[in-house]
Design a protein around this motif. Structure first.
Motif, PDB file in Angstrom:
ATOM      1  N   ARG A 198       0.746  -0.986  -0.039  1.00  0.00           N
ATOM      2  CA  ARG A 198       0.081   0.146  -0.018  1.00  0.00           C
ATOM      3  C   ARG A 198       0.867   1.216  -0.095  1.00  0.00           C
ATOM      4  O   ARG A 198       0.526   2.340  -0.738  1.00  0.00           O
ATOM      5  CB  ARG A 198      -0.962   0.209   1.330  1.00  0.00           C
ATOM      6  N   TYR A 201       2.414   1.733  -3.456  1.00  0.00           N
ATOM      7  CA  TYR A 201       1.523   2.010  -4.268  1.00  0.00           C
ATOM      8  C   TYR A 201       0.979   3.547  -4.329  1.00  0.00           C
ATOM      9  O   TYR A 201       1.100   4.190  -5.228  1.00  0.00           O
ATOM     10  CB  TYR A 201       0.268   0.998  -4.450  1.00  0.00           C
ATOM     11  N   ARG A 206       3.927   1.491  -8.287  1.00  0.00           N
ATOM     12  CA  ARG A 206       3.203   0.555  -8.490  1.00  0.00           C
ATOM     13  C   ARG A 206       3.988  -0.702  -8.727  1.00  0.00           C
ATOM     14  O   ARG A 206       3.545  -1.830  -8.395  1.00  0.00           O
ATOM     15  CB  ARG A 206       1.995   0.717  -9.512  1.00  0.00           C
ATOM     16  N   ALA A 209       5.479  -2.292  -5.876  1.00  0.00           N
ATOM     17  CA  ALA A 209       4.497  -2.871  -4.929  1.00  0.00           C
ATOM     18  C   ALA A 209       4.028  -4.425  -5.568  1.00  0.00           C
ATOM     19  O   ALA A 209       4.093  -5.484  -4.749  1.00  0.00           O
ATOM     20  CB  ALA A 209       3.202  -2.029  -5.079  1.00  0.00           C
ATOM     21  N   VAL A 239      -3.738  -3.902  -7.072  1.00  0.00           N
ATOM     22  CA  VAL A 239      -2.624  -3.243  -7.511  1.00  0.00           C
ATOM     23  C   VAL A 239      -2.546  -3.371  -8.834  1.00  0.00           C
ATOM     24  O   VAL A 239      -2.275  -2.678  -9.735  1.00  0.00           O
ATOM     25  CB  VAL A 239      -1.572  -3.636  -6.754  1.00  0.00           C
ATOM     26  N   ASP A 242      -4.769  -1.654 -10.944  1.00  0.00           N
ATOM     27  CA  ASP A 242      -4.788  -0.057 -10.614  1.00  0.00           C
ATOM     28  C   ASP A 242      -6.048   0.708  -9.926  1.00  0.00           C
ATOM     29  O   ASP A 242      -6.283   1.731 -10.368  1.00  0.00           O
ATOM     30  CB  ASP A 242      -4.169   0.559 -11.840  1.00  0.00           C
TER      31      ASP A 242
END
Length: 901
Positions: A198, A201, A206, A209, A239, A242
């Motif tokens: 988290r 991200y 991203r 992550a 994730v 997105d």
């Protein structure tokens, strides 16, 4: 004077004055401080301290070392000038008196619990303060044996909650370095992995992550062969897509984490195994046991310690299942309010409340404690649906239905060990009147509720009233009254349980109150209640399921002593006669499987169900199991003045002691029967109890006493059969007194007058005994063979083994060693098989004499030693012939003589 003295356990164990450590000593002293500080203001037993400091393998000087370390800590505390922090001696150990908030562990836990329900900004501040208390690995610098794994759990819970709060406040980039370090070191911490994903991200990283997730999945698979959990997999999907929403502060602020537990008891003694069981239970655990056993205290105390494991909260409901059961709809409303649902939004229909409850708890990790449930049906709607949640239920019933429907694990609580009972009393009483603690614990039957009441009475009462209170507890007549405290005493707790039973089961519980024995089975319960055995068995098992009885062996039900006294109060002045009639009928049926009966007593007409006994072994097993009950019933009947019933029951039970002689219990039985016979004024009663007592005296070689009873019996014999029976006993007594000629004459007349095979066989066997004693071996053998023929025809092994022994001794007297060995060996084999200890001893004595005659002194010593040992198990003194043989063989006789008197 030092200011701001505190105890540090979350790092190197030490005392601190402000930011400065105070020197206290080496690992042993630090370990002692840690063990006391983990339980502030509670007594920690010396034995528990020793076990923890030396991992259950202490040196001989362990107590001295602990005493010395306590003295050292006391010197440090005195020099610090802080009297509010001190170590008191309190049986059975020591207590650290300190404000728990001066101990970092307890301060951290308090901050953590406050934070759970606080607004976001305040929550983050509280959790940062709690996290700052860690100064390194917990319990640093103490012996390896001193362990407190719950501190690591608390560390992980505080850290996780602190990071969640920081994420909710948008502190994503600040957390990345810290979380990355933890995840690299501990890739199995999925919550931390998710927090790092988290943070990355929402910091615009991203790809990083997703890489964290791939590394965690690879580690889980390669090292442990596992997949990552569903929560982390769902986070990964967001994730990838997105679409991971940020943690919205407004939502988080409104989120309520319920903490509904009532206060825990100050001391929970002797429940470490039960606490460990609770640590492992999932998804549903049931703690069951009788009223007053401490179910609620155990579960609430455990739940307080388990709070860090359930970050989404703890719900608690008192279901009052055996008083006024709370409807599920009412409990659901309470739970919904606790979960933050506004009162005006709680649905009215129960089904809608249930659906909303399951929606709110389905994805959470929660603990639900349901106290005092009546049934599985009351509990099922309240169980949390989420896979990470746990429900713990307490109940006076076993709730077997939850095992079937939800795979519940069930644990029954037992009374405390005496050491823990004394410890609990000492804690509640504040160490007052220690000289009474063990006695009081025994009177309380080690039941925690009773122990707490007694401890409170000791603490509150002026010194001059304490002996009176202890005496009240010691008396069965006043014990329950001494344990009454308003509406919270032992009697009140039992009232609730019994009122909740079906009417027919309550009636059985009350009927059992009149039963004086230590154990009860379906047959005697059926007789007491006038119901079929199948129904009695069902009711007994209902009582056992509600812990008012314990099925300690198949179809053997016992009671806690306080439950027994309570049931006796309910029964009032009920007569013991139904129990007497049952035991008369059952014992009469059993004795006829053991031995041939010569008296006219017959209870087959009594309309009570009795066990089906197929032979000697079954009958013997029945007597062994029921003997304590039988004696208790006899004594109760004697106290009630049921003289005729008492002597008749004593007479039928006498047969068991003929087969299994044991001096003290046989004498007790006969004394009760004889007293009842005398009190009844019935000549027949006196006759048969004289015969019983005479047989007992003969078995233990008390010839003069036997002669007096046989003569008195002959003088009052009312018919020919009674006269023959008395003459047989008189002949045996004469023989025991050495008057062999008179004995032969008396027994010859008895054999001629005998009108039944049973009496004739007895007369011939005892005549042979007298002839053998006179040296007339050929005549003895002839009479004994005739008796043996009758014994075998009647199928009476107890008389067969006597005949075999008499034949062996007679052949020994004739010099026919082969025949003597043959019959003695057969006697020993049969006696050993049947457990006829005295007759086995007689046979082994003969084998010993034969071995000595053959020059086999080792074999002789073995057989005679075994004979003496067998006598020692049943008789007040071994026969003179055994002692004489021991002297001849050089065996020690002091131990054998010790049984005289």
């Amino acid at each position: 004077m030092l200011k701001g003295l505190r105890v540090q356990l979350l790092g190197p164990v030490q005392l601190c004055a402000g930011d400065r450590p105070v020197p206290i000593g080496g690992p042993g002293v630090r370990g002692l401080l840690a063990l006391l500080a983990l339980q502030p203001n509670r007594i920690v037993a010396l034995d528990d301290l020793i076990d923890a400091l030396w991992d259950h393998d202490p040196p001989p000087t362990a107590r001295t070392i602990v005493h010395g370390n306590v003295s050292q800590l006391r010197r440090v505390l005195r020099s610090a000038g802080t009297p509010e922090v001190r170590i008191d001696t309190a049986a059975p150990g020591y207590r650290l008196n300190v404000d728990p908030l001066l101990v970092d562990v307890h301060r951290a836990r308090a901050l953590f619990e406050r934070a759970e329900a606080a607004p976001l900004v305040e929550r983050a501040s509280l959790l940062h303060e709690a996290w700052a208390l860690w100064q390194g690995p917990e319990l640093g610098g103490v012996p390896d044996s001193v362990r407190a794994p719950e501190l690591a759990d608390l560390r992980i819970a505080v850290h996780g909650a602190r990071v969640d709060a920081d994420l909710a406040l948008g502190r994503h980039e600040e957390l990345i370095a810290e979380l990355t370090t933890i995840v690299r070191a501990e890739p199995r911490r999925e919550r931390t992995v998710g927090q790092l994903m988290r943070a990355l991200y929402h910091s615009g990283r991203r790809a990083d992550a997703l890489e964290v997730y791939r590394e965690a999945a690879r580690a889980a698979s390669e090292k442990f062969g596992l997949d990552l959990g569903p929560d982390l997999r769902a986070l990964h999907e967001h994730v990838l897509n997105d679409d991971l929403a940020p943690v919205v502060s407004a939502i988080d602020v409104s989120r309520v984490v319920p903490r509904q537990l009532p206060p825990a008891v100050p001391l929970l003694a002797g429940r470490s195994a039960d606490l460990a069981w609770l640590d492992e239970v999932a998804p549903v655990g049931v703690i069951t046991g009788p009223p007053g056993i401490g179910k609620s205290a155990l579960v609430v105390s455990w739940a307080h310690g388990a709070v860090p494991r359930f970050p989404d909260g703890v719900l608690f409901a008192a279901l009052r299942g055996f008083e006024a059961p709370v409807p599920a709809a009412e409990v659901l409303a309470q739970f919904l309010l606790g979960l933050g649902v506004p009162a005006d939004e709680v649905p009215e229909p129960e089904g809608e409340r249930l659906a909303l409850y399951r929606s709110l708890t389905g994805g959470r990790r929660m603990l639900v404690v349901l106290d005092d449930a009546r049934s599985a049906e009351q509990v099922r709607p309240l169980l949390p649906p989420g896979p990470g949640s746990v429900a713990v239920v307490t109940s006076r019933a076993r709730l077997d239905g939850l095992t079937v429907s939800h795979g519940a694990r069930v644990r029954s609580l037992e009374p405390l060990a005496r050491r823990d009972s004394v410890r609990l009393i000492a804690d509640v009483a504040g160490g007052a009147f220690e000289e009474y603690h063990s006695q009081v614990a025994g009177s309380c039957g080690d039941l925690p509720l009773a122990l707490r009441i007694a401890g409170a009475r000791l603490a509150a009462g002026p010194a001059w009233t304490v002996p009176e209170f202890v005496a009240e507890l010691a008396s069965e007549r006043t014990r329950l009254a001494a344990l009454d405290v308003d509406d919270a005493g032992v009697r009140a707790a039992l009232d609730v349980s019994v009122r909740g039973l079906p009417a027919e089961v309550r009636a059985m519980f009350r009927a059992l109150g009149a039963f004086p024995g230590p154990a009860v089975g379906p047959f005697v319960a059926a007789a007491l209640c006038g119901v079929p055995v199948v129904e009695a068995r069902r009711r007994l098992r209902v009582l056992a399921a509600h812990h008012l009885l314990t099925e300690s062996a198949p179809e053997v039900f016992t009671r806690h002593d306080l439950v027994r006294l309570y049931a006796r109060e309910l029964a009032g002045s009920s007569s013991p006669r139904p129990a007497v009639r049952y035991y008369q009928a059952a014992a009469d049926a059993a004795r006829r499987r053991l031995l041939r009966i010569v008296d006219p007593l017959d209870f087959s007409f009594v309309e009570v169900p009795v066990p089906a006994l197929s032979g000697f072994d079954d009958a013997l097993a029945w007597f062994v199991a029921e003997w304590p009950n039988l004696l208790a019933v006899l004594e109760a009947a004697a106290a009630a003045g049921l003289h005729e019933d008492v002597w008749q029951l004593a007479r039928v039970a006498h047969t068991y002691r003929v087969v299994r002689p044991l001096w003290d219990e046989w004498r007790r039985l006969v004394a009760l029967g004889m007293a009842a016979a005398e009190a009844s004024g019935d000549r027949r009663a006196r006759f048969w109890m004289l015969i019983s007592r005479c047989a007992m005296f003969l078995t233990f070689d008390l010839g003069a006493d036997a002669l007096a009873d046989a003569s008195a019996a002959l003088a009052i014999a009312a018919d020919e059969g009674s006269r023959t029976c008395a003459m047989i006993h008189l002949g045996c007594a004469l023989n025991s007194c050495g008057r062999h000629d008179e004995a032969v004459e008396c027994l010859t007349k008895a054999a001629s007058a005998a009108g039944t095979d049973e009496l004739r066989g007895q007369a011939l066997a005892n005549c042979a005994e007298a002839e053998k004693a006179r040296g007339w071996y050929a005549e003895a053998i002839a009479h004994q063979l005739s008796s043996l023929e009758i014994d075998r025809r009647l199928g009476d092994d107890s008389y067969v083994v006597v005949s075999l022994n008499n034949l062996a001794e007679s052949y020994l007297g004739l010099g026919d060693d082969g025949a003597a060995w043959k019959h003695a060996s057969a006697a020993v084999e049969l006696a050993s098989l049947r457990g006829f200890l005295l007759q086995e001893a007689v046979g082994r004595l003969t084998l010993g004499r034969l071995s000595r005659r053959d020059g086999d002194l080792d074999g002789a010593r073995l057989q005679v030693g075994l004979a003496a040992e067998l006598h020692s198990r049943v008789s007040p003194r071994p026969p003179a012939e055994v002692l004489a043989e021991m002297v001849e063989l050089g065996l020690p006789v002091d131990a054998a003589r010790g049984h005289e008197g």
